[in-house]
Design an enzyme around this catalytic site. Structure first.
Site, PDB file in Angstrom:
ATOM      1  N   ASP A   1      46.408   6.013 -37.158  1.00 21.01           N
ATOM      2  CA  ASP A   1      46.721   4.587 -37.135  1.00 21.01           C
ATOM      3  C   ASP A   1      45.595   3.832 -36.434  1.00 21.01           C
ATOM      4  O   ASP A   1      44.945   4.363 -35.531  1.00 21.01           O
ATOM      5  CB  ASP A   1      48.025   4.334 -36.373  1.00 21.01           C
ATOM      6  CG  ASP A   1      49.243   4.794 -37.144  1.00 21.01           C
ATOM      7  OD1 ASP A   1      49.123   5.005 -38.361  1.00 21.01           O
ATOM      8  OD2 ASP A   1      50.303   4.930 -36.518  1.00 21.01           O
ATOM      9  N   MET A   2      45.399   2.600 -36.832  1.00 20.48           N
ATOM     10  CA  MET A   2      44.337   1.792 -36.239  1.00 20.48           C
ATOM     11  C   MET A   2      44.439   1.766 -34.709  1.00 20.48           C
ATOM     12  O   MET A   2      43.433   1.856 -34.005  1.00 20.48           O
ATOM     13  CB  MET A   2      44.398   0.364 -36.780  1.00 20.48           C
ATOM     14  CG  MET A   2      43.316  -0.550 -36.237  1.00 20.48           C
ATOM     15  SD  MET A   2      43.421  -2.236 -36.865  1.00 20.48           S
ATOM     16  CE  MET A   2      44.867  -2.830 -35.970  1.00 20.48           C
TER      17      MET A   2
END
Length: 560
Positions: free
Chosen positions: A408-409
């Site tokens: 995930d970012m």
């Protein structure tokens, strides 16, 4: 227009010394302005103290009624006298009604007695009741049973006759053998009689088959006539429902700050299906802005908060602020905010600007990256800068897709990059077979009592609020996480997560959901409370090297 409309609520606290924001709140990612915080606090006091209505939010043990938490919103506004106040709204219905004195009215009151929607609901209810009665009737059951009985009787008769034919055939075979011993004339007569017997049986078989077909057709036709009646009613109900829905859509017309109006169907024409989702226009933000525009109130700032117990599938915390939902509100607010100076969308800003990737290990086969938090693994819709793009520049001669997996970012930590197509396939196969071992470190907002365990909560995307995930036992994908407590300190718990599956936001939801650990990861702006960063880090990875075929362990230091 009224200078001080009835829904305009004057601040109880003194707010003269608070500076107004330069721009209006970007509704899908924001920090509440001080004025919004005060308005929300006053609204929460009202909800706790009012006696005008009763709604079970799940906060009072033993309270009657279904538990339904609710999103509330406040819109700080300035009237034509330049006096500051605010408007209040709730999402959907409250206490089985959608219009209450303290709150702005709905865009369209579906529950108004005598209105087309309530009348349409009544007609649809009556049609559904008639359909249900027909489907449950004894007559339908008898007709279905008659078809079954007729079919069974025909099959039994046919099987019995075929058995008789079989036995007669065996007898004729013996008689034909005996006839060969007779004189020629007597033999020919006997054989002819046996042939006629065989032909009579064939004719009778055809006649019996025809009779059975007619009996079945009669029984099925009576059933079909009854079922056609039900099908016709269902078609009429669907047509009536579509007419009501289209009439309802026509009532939802939204203003923007310049006074321009657009119908809801036009606003959703470019989204998937082209139809507004259920409840579009019933959220807080559209109702608040519509009322402000209709009454010449200048929008200053807005915020929405959750009140009550969390739904079983979602993660909502009592009193916590949340952004507007994207699925229902983004097309509507995209129009309604026209003419206002709005804060820029932070989601369009490159979070990786000025950040570098740390290489933990590199050889002829792989590169092991330590990705910073707030750094995309692959390009997004509006931001290209990512680990993949930087690796394409760093490894111009590489073959294959490069990235073997993603983070995930907001999650930092280890990412595997394959330099060749063969190395990528070898590593990807390990992820598919789940032989690669991953360990994450997370800091949870709360003190855990247990020392470890397993979380099994199936997940799917929230179609109305991407990228949020929901716990869904009907349509969700299997998601399993093993965990181990490291340390409890300063009201937080540090844990190891060992994800068995790799679903989107799996660790974040498994941490925050009441069916998991019930404690969001510190800094989780989707399922918890925003902080300096998301305290989740992919700290260790154990995999079989694509070149040496030996097990390899890599670690990345925890940055929090």
């Amino acid at each position: 227009m009224e200078n001080n409309p009835s829904k305009f609520i004057a601040f109880q606290q003194a707010v003269e010394g608070i500076s107004l924001p330069a721009k209006f709140t970007f509704p899908f990612y924001y920090e509440p302005h001080p004025l919004s915080l005060i308005a929300a606090e006053e609204l929460q006091q009202y909800i706790e103290q009012q006696t005008e209505w009763e709604h079970n939010f799940g906060l009072i043990p033993g309270q009657k009624g279904m538990v339904i938490g609710k999103m509330f919103g406040v819109l700080v506004v300035q009237n034509q006298k330049e006096e500051l106040g605010y408007l209040a709204a709730f999402s959907g219905k409250l206490a089985d009604a959608n219009d209450h004195v303290h709150f702005v009215p709905p865009i369209f009151d579906m529950l108004k007695e005598g209105g087309f929607y309530r009348e349409g609901e009544r007609v649809l209810y009556e049609m559904s009741a008639e359909i249900d009665q027909l489907e449950r009737s004894e007559e339908l059951a008898c007709l279905k049973q008659r078809v079954i009985d007729t079919d069974h009787l025909c099959k039994t008769e046919m099987q019995s006759f075929k058995q008789q034919v079989k036995e007669a055939k065996e007898q004729r075979k013996g008689l034909r053998e005996q006839a060969e011993l007779f004189p020629e004339e007597q033999r020919d007569q006997q054989l002819e009689e046996l042939r006629k017997q065989s032909m009579r049986e064939q004719f009778f078989l055809k006649d019996l088959t025809k009779q059975h077909r007619e009996k079945r057709a009669i029984a099925q036709a009576e059933l079909d006539r009854y079922l056609d009646r039900i099908s016709q009613l269902k078609r009429e109900r669907k047509q009536r429902s579509n007419e009501i829905q289209n009439q309802l859509f026509d009532q939802y017309r939204f203003l923007d700050a310049t006074g321009k109006t657009k119908p809801v169907l036009e606003l959703f024409q470019h989204v998937e299906n082209g139809n507004p989702p259920s409840g579009a226009g019933e959220c807080c933000a559209p109702k608040l802005l519509q009322y402000a525009y209709l009454h010449a109130l200048k929008p200053i700032a807005m915020a929405e908060f959750w009140w009550g117990a969390s739904p079983a599938s979602e993660i909502r915390k009592h009193r916590q602020f949340y952004p507007a939902c994207r699925g229902k509100c983004e097309p509507i607010l995209g129009h309604m905010l026209q003419g206002l100076k709005v804060d820029p969308n932070p989601l369009k800003e490159n979070p990786a600007e000025g950040k570098e990737l740390t290489i933990l290990y590199e050889d002829d086969y792989v590169v092991v990256i330590d990705k910073p938090a707030e750094f995309l693994s692959v390009p997004g819709k509006t931001i290209s800068d990512s680990v993949l793009k930087r690796m394409e520049v760093y490894l111009p001669e590489a073959t294959g897709p490069l990235l073997v997996h993603r983070l995930d970012m907001s999650t930092s930590g280890i990412l595997l990059v394959a330099k060749t197509k063969e190395a990528h396939e070898y590593l990807q196969y390990q992820f598919i077979r789940r032989t690669i071992k991953k360990r994450y470190v997370a800091r949870l907002d709360g003190e855990l009592k247990e020392t470890g365990g397993v979380i099994d909560l199936p997940l799917r995307v929230d179609l109305n609020d991407r990228p949020r995930q929901l716990v869904c036992y009907e349509y969700g994908k299997h998601a399993r996480t093993e965990w181990e407590l490291m340390e409890v300190k300063n009201g937080c718990s540090d844990v190891y997560f060992y994800p068995v599956t790799g679903r989107t936001h799996q660790l974040r939801v498994h941490a925050a959901h009441p069916g998991g650990l019930g404690m969001p990861i510190v800094g989780d702006d989707l399922y918890g409370t925003k902080a300096d960063r998301l305290h989740l880090h992919a700290e260790r990875l154990i995999f079989r090297h694509p070149g040496t075929k030996e097990w390899m362990t890599v670690s990345a230091p925890v940055p929090f």
